[in-house]
Scaffold this active site. Sequence first.
Site, PDB file in Angstrom:
ATOM      1  N   TYR A  56       0.844  -1.198   0.000  1.00 49.79           N
ATOM      2  CA  TYR A  56       0.000   0.000   0.000  1.00 49.79           C
ATOM      3  C   TYR A  56       0.874   1.241   0.000  1.00 49.79           C
ATOM      4  O   TYR A  56       2.055   1.184   0.324  1.00 49.79           O
ATOM      5  CB  TYR A  56      -0.950   0.008   1.204  1.00 49.79           C
ATOM      6  CG  TYR A  56      -0.294   0.291   2.535  1.00 49.79           C
ATOM      7  CD1 TYR A  56      -0.171   1.597   3.012  1.00 49.79           C
ATOM      8  CD2 TYR A  56       0.204  -0.746   3.328  1.00 49.79           C
ATOM      9  CE1 TYR A  56       0.435   1.858   4.238  1.00 49.79           C
ATOM     10  CE2 TYR A  56       0.806  -0.491   4.549  1.00 49.79           C
ATOM     11  CZ  TYR A  56       0.913   0.810   4.999  1.00 49.79           C
ATOM     12  OH  TYR A  56       1.521   1.069   6.203  1.00 49.79           O
ATOM     13  N   CYS A  57       0.270   2.363  -0.375  1.00 48.90           N
ATOM     14  CA  CYS A  57       1.018   3.619  -0.336  1.00 48.90           C
ATOM     15  C   CYS A  57       0.094   4.776   0.025  1.00 48.90           C
ATOM     16  O   CYS A  57      -0.641   4.683   1.008  1.00 48.90           O
ATOM     17  CB  CYS A  57       1.792   3.862  -1.621  1.00 48.90           C
ATOM     18  SG  CYS A  57       0.845   3.824  -3.145  1.00 48.90           S
ATOM     19  N   ARG A  58       0.081   5.846  -0.763  1.00 43.61           N
ATOM     20  CA  ARG A  58      -0.581   7.083  -0.346  1.00 43.61           C
ATOM     21  C   ARG A  58      -2.082   7.106  -0.574  1.00 43.61           C
ATOM     22  O   ARG A  58      -2.782   7.866   0.066  1.00 43.61           O
ATOM     23  CB  ARG A  58       0.058   8.263  -1.087  1.00 43.61           C
ATOM     24  CG  ARG A  58       1.480   8.540  -0.639  1.00 43.61           C
ATOM     25  CD  ARG A  58       2.152   9.536  -1.544  1.00 43.61           C
ATOM     26  NE  ARG A  58       3.472   9.915  -1.043  1.00 43.61           N
ATOM     27  CZ  ARG A  58       4.434  10.435  -1.779  1.00 43.61           C
ATOM     28  NH1 ARG A  58       4.211  10.638  -3.072  1.00 43.61           N
ATOM     29  NH2 ARG A  58       5.598  10.748  -1.238  1.00 43.61           N
TER      30      ARG A  58
END
Length: 219
Positions: A177-179
């Site tokens: 996952y990221c932003r």
Amino acid sequence: MTSQQDLLDTLAQVARALGNGHRLALLERLAQVETSVETLANTANLTIGNASQHLQHLRRAGLVTAHRSGKQMIYRLTDERIVTLLSLLRQVAETNLAEMERLVGQLFADEDANGALEAVSRDELLAGISSGKVALLDVRPEEEFEAGHLPKAINIPMAQLENMLDKLPRDREIVAYCRGPYCVLSHEAVQRLRQLGYRVRRFQEGYPEWKAAGLPVAS
């Protein structure tokens, strides 16, 4: 005497502030961690002057606030609900604008050519965490990870992925996952790790959405 129209006109100030893609990019970045104008400008590929102008629009609309730290102005979101507002905006656009659907399809077109592996939903990720069947990979920069992340997540910024593969388990599925939903960092991590033989998928949201939903976070 205040009229309903006065209230609606004031509400429209918020809508106008959101009506720019660069400002949405700045808000997405601030949803991770408060930071300086210089860092925001670099993230959004803007000059410092342009970034400052966009931030002033957001500030007048009550979406961001700022304080001085030495010679720098540090900005942050004024309200966690702004993340929810952005999520609703995204959902309405994806549901009702054919162009939005087309662009999202293009963004992740090569993620899974056979359509066998969809992005992991929030409920599915919760179940995987509870059962211990998934390992979480946070590919955001270290500064953002340290400000807050999903519990027990491993932080490997995308630029360091090749050199830190020994941190990743082979016996569990990895969820990167990221932003946020349109962040390409997790997409790139999934692509590379699949090439290397890992079982890996992408979380369909990001850290800000997870936090805004009131789910557990660590720092």
